[in-house]
Write an enzyme that holds these catalytic residues in place. Structure first.
Site, PDB file in Angstrom:
ATOM      1  N   CYS A  11      -3.241   0.990   8.299  1.00  0.00           N
ATOM      2  CA  CYS A  11      -2.375   0.551   7.283  1.00  0.00           C
ATOM      3  C   CYS A  11      -2.264  -1.001   7.366  1.00  0.00           C
ATOM      4  O   CYS A  11      -2.103  -1.854   8.275  1.00  0.00           O
ATOM      5  CB  CYS A  11      -0.887   0.999   7.763  1.00  0.00           C
ATOM      6  SG  CYS A  11       0.575   0.688   6.695  1.00  0.00           S
ATOM      7  N   LEU A  36       8.098   5.503  19.073  1.00  0.00           N
ATOM      8  CA  LEU A  36       8.212   5.390  20.448  1.00  0.00           C
ATOM      9  C   LEU A  36       7.278   4.686  21.459  1.00  0.00           C
ATOM     10  O   LEU A  36       7.317   3.596  21.970  1.00  0.00           O
ATOM     11  CB  LEU A  36       8.452   6.818  21.179  1.00  0.00           C
ATOM     12  CG  LEU A  36       8.722   6.922  22.590  1.00  0.00           C
ATOM     13  CD1 LEU A  36      10.354   6.273  22.798  1.00  0.00           C
ATOM     14  CD2 LEU A  36       8.456   8.100  23.204  1.00  0.00           C
ATOM     15  N   HIS A  37       6.056   5.228  21.323  1.00  0.00           N
ATOM     16  CA  HIS A  37       4.756   4.539  21.970  1.00  0.00           C
ATOM     17  C   HIS A  37       4.777   4.084  23.378  1.00  0.00           C
ATOM     18  O   HIS A  37       3.744   3.797  23.961  1.00  0.00           O
ATOM     19  CB  HIS A  37       4.295   3.297  21.198  1.00  0.00           C
ATOM     20  CG  HIS A  37       4.314   3.503  19.546  1.00  0.00           C
ATOM     21  ND1 HIS A  37       3.836   4.631  19.096  1.00  0.00           N
ATOM     22  CD2 HIS A  37       4.657   2.620  18.457  1.00  0.00           C
ATOM     23  CE1 HIS A  37       3.838   4.640  17.448  1.00  0.00           C
ATOM     24  NE2 HIS A  37       4.526   3.500  17.393  1.00  0.00           N
ATOM     25  N   CYS A  50      -0.400  -3.247  15.492  1.00  0.00           N
ATOM     26  CA  CYS A  50      -0.193  -2.790  14.196  1.00  0.00           C
ATOM     27  C   CYS A  50      -0.722  -3.992  13.439  1.00  0.00           C
ATOM     28  O   CYS A  50      -0.334  -5.210  13.418  1.00  0.00           O
ATOM     29  CB  CYS A  50       1.291  -2.706  13.992  1.00  0.00           C
ATOM     30  SG  CYS A  50       1.648  -2.458  12.176  1.00  0.00           S
ATOM     31  N   CYS A 109       5.659  -7.766   7.863  1.00  0.00           N
ATOM     32  CA  CYS A 109       6.644  -7.103   8.703  1.00  0.00           C
ATOM     33  C   CYS A 109       6.972  -8.345   9.714  1.00  0.00           C
ATOM     34  O   CYS A 109       6.191  -9.004  10.247  1.00  0.00           O
ATOM     35  CB  CYS A 109       6.225  -6.020   9.539  1.00  0.00           C
ATOM     36  SG  CYS A 109       7.724  -5.323  10.632  1.00  0.00           S
ATOM     37  N   GLU A 157       0.880  -1.338   0.076  1.00  0.00           N
ATOM     38  CA  GLU A 157      -0.216  -0.051   0.008  1.00  0.00           C
ATOM     39  C   GLU A 157       0.845   1.341  -0.002  1.00  0.00           C
ATOM     40  O   GLU A 157       2.044   1.221   0.590  1.00  0.00           O
ATOM     41  CB  GLU A 157      -0.802  -0.062   1.126  1.00  0.00           C
ATOM     42  CG  GLU A 157      -1.752  -1.029   1.221  1.00  0.00           C
ATOM     43  CD  GLU A 157      -2.445  -0.901   2.740  1.00  0.00           C
ATOM     44  OE1 GLU A 157      -3.461  -1.936   3.024  1.00  0.00           O
ATOM     45  OE2 GLU A 157      -2.411   0.035   3.209  1.00  0.00           O
ATOM     46  N   CYS A 175       3.145   8.316   1.289  1.00  0.00           N
ATOM     47  CA  CYS A 175       3.643   7.402   2.248  1.00  0.00           C
ATOM     48  C   CYS A 175       4.026   6.247   1.580  1.00  0.00           C
ATOM     49  O   CYS A 175       2.947   5.676   0.912  1.00  0.00           O
ATOM     50  CB  CYS A 175       2.658   7.609   3.539  1.00  0.00           C
ATOM     51  SG  CYS A 175       2.884   6.255   4.660  1.00  0.00           S
ATOM     52  N   CYS A 217       4.574  -5.792  16.309  1.00  0.00           N
ATOM     53  CA  CYS A 217       4.266  -4.546  17.337  1.00  0.00           C
ATOM     54  C   CYS A 217       2.484  -5.160  17.338  1.00  0.00           C
ATOM     55  O   CYS A 217       1.767  -5.198  16.375  1.00  0.00           O
ATOM     56  CB  CYS A 217       4.472  -3.270  16.759  1.00  0.00           C
ATOM     57  SG  CYS A 217       6.225  -3.046  16.329  1.00  0.00           S
TER      58      CYS A 217
HETATM   59  S1  SF4 Z   1       4.626  -0.866  13.362  1.00  0.00           S
HETATM   60 FE1  SF4 Z   1       4.039  -2.259  12.314  1.00  0.00          FE
HETATM   61  S2  SF4 Z   1       5.071  -2.169  10.389  1.00  0.00           S
HETATM   62 FE2  SF4 Z   1       6.162  -0.936  12.063  1.00  0.00          FE
HETATM   63  S3  SF4 Z   1       7.731  -2.264  12.803  1.00  0.00           S
HETATM   64 FE3  SF4 Z   1       5.819  -2.614  14.268  1.00  0.00          FE
HETATM   65  S4  SF4 Z   1       4.971  -4.256  13.093  1.00  0.00           S
HETATM   66 FE4  SF4 Z   1       6.525  -3.542  11.580  1.00  0.00          FE
END
Ligand code: SF4
Length: 359
Positions: free
Chosen positions: A346, A228-229, A124, A117, A97, A110, A121
């Site tokens: 996303c 960061l989160h 995500c 991935c 995307e 973007c 995370c």
């Molecule tokens: S936020 Fe999603 S795309 Fe980004 S590193 Fe973590 S798992 Fe991978």
């Protein structure tokens, strides 16, 4: 075609000139071809000032269009979301995307750097999808060029910028887990004979791979955004699992040595999750982490997706959280949501079209 076949999106002027000279074609034709490419035209058949025989030779000798547009969604605010299928190489048939976000004075693309991935995370959506592989530099640059072509073909609402002025590596994947493709794409996007983007107009977002950030600083020193989160290791180990390998103290030292030009800063991205990282103590934890001279905090609302166990903080709470950070001397902003009518998380457009992917 083998991977060594030259790729039109990233080929350098000198290499295309040499290739064409080996075909007995004068060097100035290479410049003409790259002028088309830089405007987003990758199909030689559309390069009107190029002789037909040369167009055919280009089509058969180079990978000209590594992406095919599968779906496009347009928001009422001008934002466009694209789903592309890869047309060659190891990832042929897989999808990624990209998003175009127009504003009054800037147009940002973007882009994705990987299919899926590996970093997992938990909030995500891309992280929930299988990792299929790294995009090549050409496949990354082609996203920018394809978006350019689309907005050229079908312009936006007049008050918005209808050109690509900025690029952000914030789509699917962890860009620094694909150093080869990302470094090649950065070199191509900033090439004076290519799209010629300034490094100041490119931002790479990473979850915090320390050695790779150091290498990026040496090679490209583009704008840096860090996912960061959470500003304490215990919580960040869960939300951004790469933190177990590169904990906050190590990330802190790395960010302090990242080279910044004048007026530039590092952005710390913070997606706000109800009851998880939006507690009063999180303000103090962030305040204890931020380098106020070099960094700013960008609070992001969470886009939910099917199967997610998280909910996003309310806008009111995000604004209040930002105010508290500002009262502690931190530059904090709440990211304005764009394309809300199309902007699912996303990775969701890809998930909805999974049956179109080739196995
Ligand atoms: S936020 Fe999603 S795309 Fe980004 S590193 Fe973590 S798992 Fe991978």
């Amino acid at each position: 075609m083998p991977q060594t076949t030259p790729q039109l999106p990233t080929i350098r002027l000198e290499n295309l000139t040499l290739l064409m000279q080996s075909w007995g074609v004068p060097g100035y034709r290479a410049k003409q071809v790259l002028q088309w490419r830089n405007r987003g035209i990758l199909d030689p058949a559309m390069m009107l000032n190029i002789p037909e025989s040369l167009r055919e030779r280009l089509s058969s000798s180079l990978i000209c269009e590594p992406l095919k547009l599968v779906q496009r969604q347009c928001s009422t605010d001008g934002t466009r979301k694209y789903l592309f299928m890869l047309t060659s190489g190891r990832l042929k048939g897989k999808m990624v995307e990209s998003v175009y976000i127009p504003e009054e004075k800037r147009g940002t693309v973007c882009i994705s750097s990987q299919v899926g991935c590996v970093l997992d995370c938990p909030f995500c959506h891309t992280g929930t999808q299988d990792f299929e592989g790294n995009l090549t530099g050409s496949e990354i640059v082609a996203q920018v060029l394809a978006v350019k072509q689309d907005i050229l073909k079908e312009p936006l609402i007049p008050e918005l910028k209808a050109s690509v002025t900025h690029v952000v590596y914030m789509g699917m994947g962890e860009p620094l887990a694909n150093e080869e493709g990302v470094h090649e794409s950065l070199s191509s996007l900033t090439d004076p004979d290519g799209p010629k983007l300034s490094k100041r107009r490119i931002t790479l977002s990473t979850s915090g791979l320390v050695p790779q950030i150091d290498r990026l600083g040496e090679i490209a020193s583009v704008n840096l955004a860090i996912s960061l989160h959470a500003a304490e290791n215990r919580l960040r180990d869960t939300l951004v699992p790469i933190n177990r390998k590169y904990p906050l103290q190590e990330l802190r030292r790395c960010l302090n040595r990242y080279s910044l030009g004048k007026q530039r800063h590092i952005t710390l991205e913070y997606v706000m999750l109800t009851g998880i990282n939006d507690r009063p103590e999180d303000v103090d934890l962030i305040a204890g982490f931020v380098n106020r001279d070099r960094e700013r905090v960008n609070l992001i609302s969470f886009n939910t997706y099917p199967g997610s166990s998280y909910t996003g903080s309310s806008m009111q709470h995000m604004n209040e959280f930002a105010k508290q950070l500002i009262s502690k001397g931190i530059r904090a902003t709440v990211r304005r949501s764009r394309g809300q009518d199309i902007m699912a998380a996303c990775g969701q457009l890809k998930a909805e079209n999974r049956d179109l992917e080739e196995k």
